[in-house]
Design an enzyme around this catalytic site. Sequence first.
Site, PDB file in Angstrom:
ATOM      1  N   HIS A 118       1.484  23.629  -5.277  1.00 38.76           N
ATOM      2  CA  HIS A 118       1.967  23.080  -6.698  1.00 38.76           C
ATOM      3  C   HIS A 118       3.439  22.526  -6.127  1.00 38.76           C
ATOM      4  O   HIS A 118       4.349  23.444  -5.630  1.00 38.76           O
ATOM      5  CB  HIS A 118       2.100  24.076  -7.448  1.00 38.76           C
ATOM      6  CG  HIS A 118       0.635  24.632  -7.843  1.00 38.76           C
ATOM      7  ND1 HIS A 118       0.037  23.764  -9.057  1.00 38.76           N
ATOM      8  CD2 HIS A 118      -0.004  25.851  -7.686  1.00 38.76           C
ATOM      9  CE1 HIS A 118      -1.172  24.579  -9.189  1.00 38.76           C
ATOM     10  NE2 HIS A 118      -1.059  25.663  -8.401  1.00 38.76           N
ATOM     11  N   ILE A 119       3.790  21.512  -6.668  1.00 39.47           N
ATOM     12  CA  ILE A 119       5.216  20.994  -6.474  1.00 39.47           C
ATOM     13  C   ILE A 119       6.210  21.740  -6.975  1.00 39.47           C
ATOM     14  O   ILE A 119       7.266  22.417  -6.412  1.00 39.47           O
ATOM     15  CB  ILE A 119       5.476  19.448  -6.681  1.00 39.47           C
ATOM     16  CG1 ILE A 119       4.622  18.780  -5.915  1.00 39.47           C
ATOM     17  CG2 ILE A 119       6.723  18.878  -6.600  1.00 39.47           C
ATOM     18  CD1 ILE A 119       4.170  17.195  -6.416  1.00 39.47           C
ATOM     19  N   SER A 120       6.058  22.154  -8.236  1.00 35.70           N
ATOM     20  CA  SER A 120       6.902  23.134  -9.050  1.00 35.70           C
ATOM     21  C   SER A 120       6.558  24.358  -8.992  1.00 35.70           C
ATOM     22  O   SER A 120       5.421  24.887  -8.454  1.00 35.70           O
ATOM     23  CB  SER A 120       6.960  22.480 -10.374  1.00 35.70           C
ATOM     24  OG  SER A 120       5.662  22.952 -10.922  1.00 35.70           O
ATOM     25  N   TYR A 152       9.351  17.337 -10.601  1.00 37.93           N
ATOM     26  CA  TYR A 152       8.602  16.861  -9.468  1.00 37.93           C
ATOM     27  C   TYR A 152       9.475  16.084  -8.468  1.00 37.93           C
ATOM     28  O   TYR A 152       8.665  15.924  -7.431  1.00 37.93           O
ATOM     29  CB  TYR A 152       7.384  15.919 -10.080  1.00 37.93           C
ATOM     30  CG  TYR A 152       6.729  16.912 -11.046  1.00 37.93           C
ATOM     31  CD1 TYR A 152       6.678  16.607 -12.446  1.00 37.93           C
ATOM     32  CD2 TYR A 152       6.100  17.985 -10.822  1.00 37.93           C
ATOM     33  CE1 TYR A 152       5.959  17.419 -13.151  1.00 37.93           C
ATOM     34  CE2 TYR A 152       5.108  18.876 -11.638  1.00 37.93           C
ATOM     35  CZ  TYR A 152       5.164  18.543 -12.866  1.00 37.93           C
ATOM     36  OH  TYR A 152       4.330  19.174 -13.814  1.00 37.93           O
ATOM     37  N   ASP A 183     -15.485  26.699  -8.950  1.00 38.17           N
ATOM     38  CA  ASP A 183     -16.808  27.127  -8.487  1.00 38.17           C
ATOM     39  C   ASP A 183     -16.933  26.140  -7.263  1.00 38.17           C
ATOM     40  O   ASP A 183     -17.573  26.743  -6.290  1.00 38.17           O
ATOM     41  CB  ASP A 183     -17.707  26.861  -9.650  1.00 38.17           C
ATOM     42  CG  ASP A 183     -17.839  27.806 -10.766  1.00 38.17           C
ATOM     43  OD1 ASP A 183     -18.455  27.110 -11.535  1.00 38.17           O
ATOM     44  OD2 ASP A 183     -17.290  28.844 -10.599  1.00 38.17           O
ATOM     45  N   ASN A 202      -3.742  20.172  -4.768  1.00 38.87           N
ATOM     46  CA  ASN A 202      -3.015  20.115  -5.966  1.00 38.87           C
ATOM     47  C   ASN A 202      -3.787  19.868  -7.195  1.00 38.87           C
ATOM     48  O   ASN A 202      -4.032  18.676  -7.339  1.00 38.87           O
ATOM     49  CB  ASN A 202      -1.659  19.534  -5.820  1.00 38.87           C
ATOM     50  CG  ASN A 202      -0.941  19.628  -7.024  1.00 38.87           C
ATOM     51  OD1 ASN A 202      -1.054  20.248  -8.059  1.00 38.87           O
ATOM     52  ND2 ASN A 202       0.395  19.216  -6.615  1.00 38.87           N
TER      53      ASN A 202
HETATM   54  C1  DHK Z   1       1.518  19.345 -11.141  1.00 39.02           C
HETATM   55  C2  DHK Z   1       0.955  19.368 -12.422  1.00 39.02           C
HETATM   56  O1  DHK Z   1       0.467  17.965 -12.922  1.00 39.02           O
HETATM   57  C3  DHK Z   1       1.348  20.328 -13.523  1.00 39.02           C
HETATM   58  O2  DHK Z   1       0.220  20.025 -14.350  1.00 39.02           O
HETATM   59  C4  DHK Z   1       1.099  21.633 -12.931  1.00 39.02           C
HETATM   60  C5  DHK Z   1       1.745  20.748 -10.752  1.00 39.02           C
HETATM   61  C6  DHK Z   1       1.987  21.583 -11.791  1.00 39.02           C
HETATM   62  C7  DHK Z   1       2.821  20.724  -9.714  1.00 39.02           C
HETATM   63  O3  DHK Z   1       3.934  21.549  -9.590  1.00 39.02           O
HETATM   64  O4  DHK Z   1       2.351  20.224  -8.675  1.00 39.02           O
HETATM   65  O5  DHK Z   1       1.570  22.587 -13.896  1.00 39.02           O
END
Ligand code: DHK
Length: 150
Positions: A98-100, A23, A85, A72
């Site tokens: 998503h960051i990743s 992250y 929903d 996110n």
């Molecule tokens: C952030 C999280 O906390 C993970 O549970 C996800 C996501 C990925 C992110 O990449 O921002 O799987």
Amino acid sequence: MKPIYILNGPNLNRLGRREPEIYGHTTLVEIEAMCRAAAGDAPVVFRQSNAEAELVDWIHEAIDEGAAIIINPAGLSFRSIPILDALKMFDGPIIELHISNIHRREEIYQHSLMSRAVTAVIAGLGPMGYPTSVKAIRQILGNLGTTPSR
Ligand code: DHK
């Protein structure tokens, strides 16, 4: 001017210290500043919660008062029907962020429930995904004729 709601799910309050190899080292406070800079004069509501119900409540608030949502959902992406929903009720643009790159990670992270309810998904740009999402939302709102003045 209706605000852009930027909502963050569980554990994102730990960014900077949480698995930095995935992250990065940027904190959520720094990400908020990046979002506000990218938003310019567009109002932004930026929040984080580790509680599913609180995120649902904030989506309801956005339904009544917001122009767009950037969310996110973090770990809730993969199991939260209540968040899905709630997002379905929002009639403005939504970016799931998503960051990743969740599609290159373990199987448990690869199938977001949220994606079926959103305008677009950004995954893998790191913290830069946040200001990128804000700029995209401003463009989308501009095309809809609802962007706050530039
Ligand atoms: C952030 C999280 O906390 C993970 O549970 C996800 C996501 C990925 C992110 O990449 O921002 O799987």
